[in-house]
Scaffold this motif. Sequence first.
Motif, PDB file in Angstrom:
ATOM      1  N   PHE A   1       0.899  -1.535  -0.038  1.00 56.51           N
ATOM      2  CA  PHE A   1       0.303   0.247  -0.365  1.00 56.51           C
ATOM      3  C   PHE A   1       1.079   1.413  -0.136  1.00 56.51           C
ATOM      4  O   PHE A   1       0.973   2.015  -0.541  1.00 56.51           O
ATOM      5  N   PHE A   2       2.183   1.420   0.832  1.00 55.32           N
ATOM      6  CA  PHE A   2       2.932   2.671   0.782  1.00 55.32           C
ATOM      7  C   PHE A   2       3.902   2.358  -0.177  1.00 55.32           C
ATOM      8  O   PHE A   2       4.050   4.098  -0.372  1.00 55.32           O
ATOM      9  N   GLN A   3       3.947   1.245  -0.625  1.00 56.73           N
ATOM     10  CA  GLN A   3       5.366   1.452  -1.841  1.00 56.73           C
ATOM     11  C   GLN A   3       4.107   2.273  -3.075  1.00 56.73           C
ATOM     12  O   GLN A   3       4.199   2.929  -3.823  1.00 56.73           O
ATOM     13  N   ASN A   4       2.614   1.982  -3.478  1.00 50.38           N
ATOM     14  CA  ASN A   4       2.504   2.157  -4.392  1.00 50.38           C
ATOM     15  C   ASN A   4       1.283   3.442  -4.414  1.00 50.38           C
ATOM     16  O   ASN A   4       1.384   4.288  -5.517  1.00 50.38           O
ATOM     17  N   LEU A   5       1.847   3.911  -3.324  1.00 46.10           N
ATOM     18  CA  LEU A   5       1.072   5.561  -2.402  1.00 46.10           C
ATOM     19  C   LEU A   5       2.840   6.517  -2.953  1.00 46.10           C
ATOM     20  O   LEU A   5       2.856   7.527  -2.569  1.00 46.10           O
TER      21      LEU A   5
END
Length: 131
Positions: free
Chosen positions: A38-42
């Motif tokens: 999730f955080f990587q994709n953001l």
Amino acid sequence: MNEEPIFILGAHKSGTTLLRSIFDGHPALFVIPFESHFFQNLCYWIDYDYRKEQPRTLTDQEIINRFRERLRHLNETEDKLGDTPESFEIDLPRFMRTFGQFSTSMTQKEQFELFAESVHQSLLRRTAAQE
């Protein structure tokens, strides 16, 4: 009934997949059956041996595309030793109908809830006849 999400974070090989599997065994819980990144994709700062991401600002559409491509990859991968179990297939058009509403103006909680709801709506369990 409490509908607050549980987000599992942990170092590589620390037992997070086992913990996710234990939660998945509970009939009252919906568990996303893969690592969301999730955080990587953001495009938040990610810096460890297996994943690296430099922070940068993305448009709403770029973020939506990153999540869609991650899920497309999960549908297509044949890595038997990876994190992707063979017991699900993600309906990408159905995912996009919900997740297409993503906006950077949403709170992080709203963003994650939208992602979880989008995955929930798009997850198709394979039946024995399909296998």
